[in-house]
Design a protein around this motif. Structure first.
Motif, PDB file in Angstrom:
ATOM      1  N   PHE A   1       0.795  -1.107   0.135  1.00 54.18           N
ATOM      2  CA  PHE A   1      -0.016  -0.007   0.020  1.00 54.18           C
ATOM      3  C   PHE A   1       0.874   1.194   0.067  1.00 54.18           C
ATOM      4  O   PHE A   1       1.713   1.316   0.920  1.00 54.18           O
ATOM      5  CB  PHE A   1      -0.998  -0.012   1.089  1.00 54.18           C
ATOM      6  CG  PHE A   1      -1.746   1.183   1.267  1.00 54.18           C
ATOM      7  CD1 PHE A   1      -2.994   1.358   0.388  1.00 54.18           C
ATOM      8  CD2 PHE A   1      -1.479   2.123   2.153  1.00 54.18           C
ATOM      9  CE1 PHE A   1      -3.737   2.277   0.512  1.00 54.18           C
ATOM     10  CE2 PHE A   1      -2.165   3.202   2.284  1.00 54.18           C
ATOM     11  CZ  PHE A   1      -3.438   3.462   1.358  1.00 54.18           C
TER      12      PHE A   1
ATOM     13  N   GLN B   1       1.632   5.607  -0.391  1.00 59.30           N
ATOM     14  CA  GLN B   1       1.183   6.890  -0.126  1.00 59.30           C
ATOM     15  C   GLN B   1       1.978   7.903  -1.135  1.00 59.30           C
ATOM     16  O   GLN B   1       3.112   7.991  -0.862  1.00 59.30           O
ATOM     17  CB  GLN B   1       1.243   7.311   1.092  1.00 59.30           C
ATOM     18  CG  GLN B   1       0.181   6.667   2.104  1.00 59.30           C
ATOM     19  CD  GLN B   1      -1.358   7.167   2.033  1.00 59.30           C
ATOM     20  OE1 GLN B   1      -1.629   8.074   1.046  1.00 59.30           O
ATOM     21  NE2 GLN B   1      -1.991   6.959   3.233  1.00 59.30           N
TER      22      GLN B   1
ATOM     23  N   PHE C   1      -6.102   2.890   3.617  1.00 52.17           N
ATOM     24  CA  PHE C   1      -5.310   1.673   3.849  1.00 52.17           C
ATOM     25  C   PHE C   1      -6.208   0.531   4.220  1.00 52.17           C
ATOM     26  O   PHE C   1      -6.410  -0.570   3.734  1.00 52.17           O
ATOM     27  CB  PHE C   1      -4.309   1.821   4.871  1.00 52.17           C
ATOM     28  CG  PHE C   1      -3.487   0.447   5.485  1.00 52.17           C
ATOM     29  CD1 PHE C   1      -3.166  -0.276   4.264  1.00 52.17           C
ATOM     30  CD2 PHE C   1      -3.416   0.194   6.513  1.00 52.17           C
ATOM     31  CE1 PHE C   1      -2.630  -1.585   4.936  1.00 52.17           C
ATOM     32  CE2 PHE C   1      -2.759  -0.958   7.047  1.00 52.17           C
ATOM     33  CZ  PHE C   1      -2.542  -1.978   6.191  1.00 52.17           C
ATOM     34  N   ASP C   2      -7.205   0.956   5.120  1.00 55.00           N
ATOM     35  CA  ASP C   2      -8.141  -0.014   5.601  1.00 55.00           C
ATOM     36  C   ASP C   2      -9.257  -0.212   4.519  1.00 55.00           C
ATOM     37  O   ASP C   2      -9.729  -1.470   4.479  1.00 55.00           O
ATOM     38  CB  ASP C   2      -9.187   0.841   6.677  1.00 55.00           C
ATOM     39  CG  ASP C   2      -8.363   0.795   8.122  1.00 55.00           C
ATOM     40  OD1 ASP C   2      -7.702   0.081   8.260  1.00 55.00           O
ATOM     41  OD2 ASP C   2      -8.776   1.798   8.837  1.00 55.00           O
TER      42      ASP C   2
ATOM     43  N   ARG D   1      -7.411  -3.020   2.465  1.00 50.65           N
ATOM     44  CA  ARG D   1      -7.514  -4.161   3.105  1.00 50.65           C
ATOM     45  C   ARG D   1      -8.953  -4.829   2.880  1.00 50.65           C
ATOM     46  O   ARG D   1      -8.788  -6.079   2.714  1.00 50.65           O
ATOM     47  CB  ARG D   1      -7.149  -4.104   4.545  1.00 50.65           C
ATOM     48  CG  ARG D   1      -5.937  -3.731   4.818  1.00 50.65           C
ATOM     49  CD  ARG D   1      -5.362  -3.836   6.235  1.00 50.65           C
ATOM     50  NE  ARG D   1      -5.801  -3.026   7.340  1.00 50.65           N
ATOM     51  CZ  ARG D   1      -5.459  -2.997   8.603  1.00 50.65           C
ATOM     52  NH1 ARG D   1      -4.616  -3.741   9.011  1.00 50.65           N
ATOM     53  NH2 ARG D   1      -6.179  -1.994   9.148  1.00 50.65           N
TER      54      ARG D   1
ATOM     55  N   TRP E   1       0.873  -6.667   4.751  1.00 50.61           N
ATOM     56  CA  TRP E   1       0.919  -5.533   3.751  1.00 50.61           C
ATOM     57  C   TRP E   1       2.297  -4.964   4.176  1.00 50.61           C
ATOM     58  O   TRP E   1       2.631  -4.572   5.659  1.00 50.61           O
ATOM     59  CB  TRP E   1      -0.208  -4.802   4.219  1.00 50.61           C
ATOM     60  CG  TRP E   1      -1.307  -5.131   3.807  1.00 50.61           C
ATOM     61  CD1 TRP E   1      -2.434  -5.825   4.301  1.00 50.61           C
ATOM     62  CD2 TRP E   1      -2.067  -4.561   2.338  1.00 50.61           C
ATOM     63  NE1 TRP E   1      -3.505  -5.900   3.271  1.00 50.61           N
ATOM     64  CE2 TRP E   1      -3.212  -5.129   2.217  1.00 50.61           C
ATOM     65  CE3 TRP E   1      -1.460  -3.837   1.130  1.00 50.61           C
ATOM     66  CZ2 TRP E   1      -4.072  -4.959   1.087  1.00 50.61           C
ATOM     67  CZ3 TRP E   1      -2.371  -3.633   0.146  1.00 50.61           C
ATOM     68  CH2 TRP E   1      -3.628  -4.336  -0.078  1.00 50.61           C
TER      69      TRP E   1
ATOM     70  N   LEU F   1       3.794  -1.254   3.992  1.00 52.00           N
ATOM     71  CA  LEU F   1       3.292   0.131   3.849  1.00 52.00           C
ATOM     72  C   LEU F   1       4.548   0.843   3.329  1.00 52.00           C
ATOM     73  O   LEU F   1       5.516   0.931   3.745  1.00 52.00           O
ATOM     74  CB  LEU F   1       2.789   0.706   5.129  1.00 52.00           C
ATOM     75  CG  LEU F   1       1.323   0.246   5.394  1.00 52.00           C
ATOM     76  CD1 LEU F   1       1.468  -0.890   6.341  1.00 52.00           C
ATOM     77  CD2 LEU F   1       0.338   1.300   5.880  1.00 52.00           C
TER      78      LEU F   1
ATOM     79  N   ALA G   1       2.870   7.030   5.997  1.00 51.05           N
ATOM     80  CA  ALA G   1       2.781   5.452   5.815  1.00 51.05           C
ATOM     81  C   ALA G   1       3.754   4.906   7.092  1.00 51.05           C
ATOM     82  O   ALA G   1       3.308   3.952   7.619  1.00 51.05           O
ATOM     83  CB  ALA G   1       3.721   5.057   4.648  1.00 51.05           C
TER      84      ALA G   1
ATOM     85  N   GLN H   1       0.718   4.829   9.947  1.00 46.46           N
ATOM     86  CA  GLN H   1       0.057   3.708   9.369  1.00 46.46           C
ATOM     87  C   GLN H   1       0.756   2.304   9.777  1.00 46.46           C
ATOM     88  O   GLN H   1       0.001   1.427  10.267  1.00 46.46           O
ATOM     89  CB  GLN H   1      -0.441   3.688   8.187  1.00 46.46           C
ATOM     90  CG  GLN H   1      -1.324   4.905   7.709  1.00 46.46           C
ATOM     91  CD  GLN H   1      -1.701   4.968   6.150  1.00 46.46           C
ATOM     92  OE1 GLN H   1      -1.013   4.769   5.556  1.00 46.46           O
ATOM     93  NE2 GLN H   1      -2.995   5.038   6.115  1.00 46.46           N
TER      94      GLN H   1
ATOM     95  N   ALA I   1       0.775  -5.364   9.379  1.00 50.44           N
ATOM     96  CA  ALA I   1       1.906  -4.578   8.314  1.00 50.44           C
ATOM     97  C   ALA I   1       2.887  -5.586   8.702  1.00 50.44           C
ATOM     98  O   ALA I   1       3.329  -6.024   9.525  1.00 50.44           O
ATOM     99  CB  ALA I   1       2.109  -3.191   8.988  1.00 50.44           C
TER     100      ALA I   1
END
Length: 335
Positions: free
Chosen positions: A154, A156, A197-198, A201, A210, A212, A222, A225, A237
């Protein structure tokens, strides 16, 4: 001799626009010019970006046209008060305040103009036999056509950068079997895309872990997160990948996942000294890879950026090295 007959309101000449109305007109025209400039220079980024900025541009244009129409209507009215009353004075004060707010708003709208993606990122947005590319108003997904493994990435984007600008540098991860989700941030600000992010998922329940990642300000978010999700039971993560970035504070004790910091020696924004200083804020064992000759803007494909250093590598050379280091790290977290 007959006496002069006073002019009736219907006979009165139209009054001239006062300086206040001219100020409003100038500000309204400036707003339309800024909207036009943003649309002409960043149309692709606006159309393919999160809809929030486009909505603000449309609202700004409507407000400017409305303001122009109101000033014309006011000028067309006849008559004028010879002496301002207290209520008129307060109305004038209110207009000055509104004009000041409008000028500030125009400045913000201009500042929020995104950096549009350029080649080869645009070509990397096309699906082929290895990667299936899908795009929604809030994100971009690069999914391996073979189904991929249980590791997702994921990502950003940096502040105000078109999310598509990272398609080419991250596509090798998808080609290697890792699903990549790039967030489209509201107004190009990563802090406004924390819930994305949610959403990723939820959209990809088959992904077990994941990594990040993020560029510049995106990497800072990130890191937050990853710190929050490193002990998630369902899809935790598994790593933090920083592109020319560093955390906002000390996560050296709280963050328990592997971290890889990739930076450029010619970066004028996340400078080598700032990256070096971030060592104490990151966990022991964090990997630091410096791409010799790379600048800040070479971590994506969106052209030069104000304040950045002058690169000593071509964009293709820098991109290849960044992709290689990223793939080695992400694949390592999947082992």
């Amino acid at each position: 001799m007959s006496a002069a007959i006073p002019a009736t309101p219907a006979d009165a000449p139209p009054r001239r626009a006062g300086w206040g109305l001219w100020v409003v007109r100038i500000v309204a025209i400036a707003a339309l010019l800024v909207v036009g400039w943003a649309g002409l220079t960043a149309w692709g980024a606006i159309v393919h970006g999160h809809p929030a900025y486009g909505v603000l541009l449309v609202a700004t244009a409507i407000g400017a046209v409305t303001a122009l129409a109101l000033t014309i209507r006011r000028t067309a009215r006849s008559g004028r008060s010879s002496r301002p009353t207290r209520s008129v004075v307060w109305r004038r004060v209110g207009r000055v305040a509104l004009v000041a707010l409008a000028v500030a708003w125009i400045g913000v709208i201009g500042w929020l103009r995104p950096y549009p993606a350029v080649e080869p990122a645009l070509t990397a947005m096309v699906s082929d036999e290895l990667v299936d590319v899908t795009e929604t108003p809030t994100g971009i997904t690069l999914a391996p056509t073979a189904g991929g493994d249980g590791t997702g990435v994921f990502f950003q984007p940096g502040a105000l950068v078109d999310a598509r600008a990272y398609a080419a540098v991250l596509r090798p991860l998808a080609e290697a079997g890792h699903t990549v989700v790039i967030a489209k941030q509201p107004l190009g600000i990563a802090f406004l895309a924390v819930p994305a992010f949610d959403e990723a998922r939820s959209a990809h329940p088959a992904i077990e872990r994941w990594v990040l990642g993020g560029h510049s300000l995106g990497g800072t978010v990130a890191a937050m997160q990853a710190d929050d999700a490193d002990d998630d039971v369902d899809a935790p993560a598994a790593g933090l990948l920083l592109f020319a970035s560093y955390p906002a504070g000390d996560v050296s004790e709280s963050l328990t996942v592997p971290v890889e910091s990739i930076s450029g020696s010619r970066d004028g924004l996340a400078t080598p000294s700032k990256i070096e200083a971030s060592r104490t804020d990151l966990p022991t064992g964090t990997g630091f890879t410096e791409i010799a000759g790379a600048s800040h803007a070479q971590f994506g494909d969106y052209g030069p950026q104000a304040g950045d250093g002058t690169p000593e590598l071509t964009d293709d050379e820098a991109r290849a090295l960044i992709s290689e280091a990223s793939l080695a790290f992400v694949s390592g977290t999947a082992d």
